[in-house]
Every structure is written in C-alpha cells, then in structure tokens.
Design a protein around this motif. Structure first.
Motif, PDB file in Angstrom:
ATOM      1  N   ARG A 166       0.834  -1.191   0.000  1.00  0.00           N
ATOM      2  CA  ARG A 166       0.000   0.000   0.000  1.00  0.00           C
ATOM      3  C   ARG A 166       0.869   1.240   0.000  1.00  0.00           C
ATOM      4  O   ARG A 166       1.961   1.257   0.578  1.00  0.00           O
ATOM      5  CB  ARG A 166      -0.959  -0.007   1.201  1.00  0.00           C
ATOM      6  CG  ARG A 166      -0.269   0.039   2.558  1.00  0.00           C
ATOM      7  CD  ARG A 166      -1.252  -0.294   3.683  1.00  0.00           C
ATOM      8  NE  ARG A 166      -2.379   0.616   3.707  1.00  0.00           N
ATOM      9  CZ  ARG A 166      -3.529   0.380   4.337  1.00  0.00           C
ATOM     10  NH1 ARG A 166      -3.691  -0.772   4.999  1.00  0.00           N
ATOM     11  NH2 ARG A 166      -4.502   1.272   4.306  1.00  0.00           N
ATOM     12  N   ASP A 167       0.378   2.276  -0.636  1.00  0.00           N
ATOM     13  CA  ASP A 167       1.033   3.571  -0.653  1.00  0.00           C
ATOM     14  C   ASP A 167       0.009   4.558  -0.123  1.00  0.00           C
ATOM     15  O   ASP A 167      -0.830   5.063  -0.869  1.00  0.00           O
ATOM     16  CB  ASP A 167       1.488   3.942  -2.063  1.00  0.00           C
ATOM     17  CG  ASP A 167       2.332   5.195  -2.089  1.00  0.00           C
ATOM     18  OD1 ASP A 167       2.233   6.017  -1.159  1.00  0.00           O
ATOM     19  OD2 ASP A 167       3.104   5.364  -3.053  1.00  0.00           O
ATOM     20  N   ASN A 168       0.072   4.814   1.172  1.00  0.00           N
ATOM     21  CA  ASN A 168      -0.936   5.664   1.802  1.00  0.00           C
ATOM     22  C   ASN A 168      -0.898   7.102   1.278  1.00  0.00           C
ATOM     23  O   ASN A 168      -1.927   7.773   1.238  1.00  0.00           O
ATOM     24  CB  ASN A 168      -0.754   5.660   3.320  1.00  0.00           C
ATOM     25  CG  ASN A 168      -1.103   4.330   3.935  1.00  0.00           C
ATOM     26  OD1 ASN A 168      -1.949   3.590   3.427  1.00  0.00           O
ATOM     27  ND2 ASN A 168      -0.465   4.004   5.053  1.00  0.00           N
ATOM     28  N   ALA A 169       0.270   7.566   0.886  1.00  0.00           N
ATOM     29  CA  ALA A 169       0.382   8.912   0.335  1.00  0.00           C
ATOM     30  C   ALA A 169      -0.403   9.046  -0.957  1.00  0.00           C
ATOM     31  O   ALA A 169      -0.876  10.129  -1.295  1.00  0.00           O
ATOM     32  CB  ALA A 169       1.845   9.280   0.106  1.00  0.00           C
ATOM     33  N   LYS A 170      -0.529   7.949  -1.694  1.00  0.00           N
ATOM     34  CA  LYS A 170      -1.279   7.945  -2.944  1.00  0.00           C
ATOM     35  C   LYS A 170      -2.680   7.373  -2.782  1.00  0.00           C
ATOM     36  O   LYS A 170      -3.412   7.258  -3.766  1.00  0.00           O
ATOM     37  CB  LYS A 170      -0.526   7.158  -4.008  1.00  0.00           C
ATOM     38  CG  LYS A 170       0.815   7.757  -4.401  1.00  0.00           C
ATOM     39  CD  LYS A 170       1.479   6.937  -5.493  1.00  0.00           C
ATOM     40  CE  LYS A 170       2.798   7.560  -5.919  1.00  0.00           C
ATOM     41  NZ  LYS A 170       3.462   6.770  -6.975  1.00  0.00           N
ATOM     42  N   ASN A 171      -3.038   6.999  -1.559  1.00  0.00           N
ATOM     43  CA  ASN A 171      -4.345   6.397  -1.286  1.00  0.00           C
ATOM     44  C   ASN A 171      -4.606   5.196  -2.198  1.00  0.00           C
ATOM     45  O   ASN A 171      -5.707   5.026  -2.730  1.00  0.00           O
ATOM     46  CB  ASN A 171      -5.464   7.424  -1.442  1.00  0.00           C
ATOM     47  CG  ASN A 171      -5.459   8.463  -0.342  1.00  0.00           C
ATOM     48  OD1 ASN A 171      -5.105   8.175   0.804  1.00  0.00           O
ATOM     49  ND2 ASN A 171      -5.867   9.673  -0.669  1.00  0.00           N
TER      50      ASN A 171
END
Length: 124
Positions: free
Chosen positions: A72-77
């Motif tokens: 997951r890339d939380n910065a990119k949702n």
C-alpha cells in the motif's frame, strides 16, 4: 467511509505478471485494513491477501504465497497486488476490500467496503 476502485486486470499468459491497483477515496486510506479477494465462476469469493492499517503486516492465502505481494502507498491512497508466476487457476474476478481500523481477516464478512472487481484471466 471509503470508496474503492480496482484497475489493472487483463489477460496474461501462464508464468506472466500483473499488478492490480486499488484506488481509495474518502476517509484517510491509512486508517483502513486492505484485502484482496477473488471469485472464479461458480465458486465462492476467497481470500487472497491482506495488509493491516497500522503495522503494515501482510497475510497471504497458501495458494499465492511466494507469488503475490500486497502493498500500500498511503500517500497515494492506493493499494496494490503484484501477481507473479501466474497460473490458469488464478483466473478470477479480483476485488479490493477494506475495513476501518480492524484486524486483517480472511473472510468476506471481515470487510465492509468493496470495489467493483477487475477480471484477471490467465491463459495456458
């Protein structure tokens, strides 16, 4: 609340690779567990992989261990499912799922937000 939208499905040859994406919108994606499920024709929806919201711990079904990677890339949702060494038996509709600040589960009822699904077909 969070809305999920999968993309990246398609037709690949056995042994090939594919990366699925799960774009999230709404409440902060970092607060949600994320899971991937798949459903083949005539079969029940089954757990593929999951990743926790806090620690980022990952979990995999035995059938995909060593071949699939959830991230997951939380910065990119956005969440991802990297699928390598694909087999014909991986053919299914793949769904992204999420649940707010819970533990990662392996059953459909462990999640309450779902994407629309994306078709993955692996040819032999």
């Amino acid at each position: 609340q969070v809305q999920l939208r999968e993309s990246g499905g398609g037709l690949v040859q056995a042994g090939g690779s594919l990366r699925l994406s799960c774009a999230a919108s709404g409440r902060a994606f970092s607060d949600y567990n994320m899971g991937w499920f798949r459903q083949a024709p005539g079969k029940e929806r089954e757990f593929v992989a999951g990743i926790s919201w806090g620690t980022g711990n990952t979990y995999y079904a035995d059938s995909v261990k060593g071949r699939f990677t959830i991230s997951r890339d939380n910065a990119k949702n956005t969440g991802y499912l990297q699928m390598n060494s694909l087999k014909p038996e991986d053919t299914a509709v793949y769904y992204c799922a999420a649940k707010y600040r819970s533990s990662v589960g392996s059953r459909t009822y462990d999640y309450n937000y779902w994407g629309q699904g994306t078709q993955v077909t692996v040819s032999s």
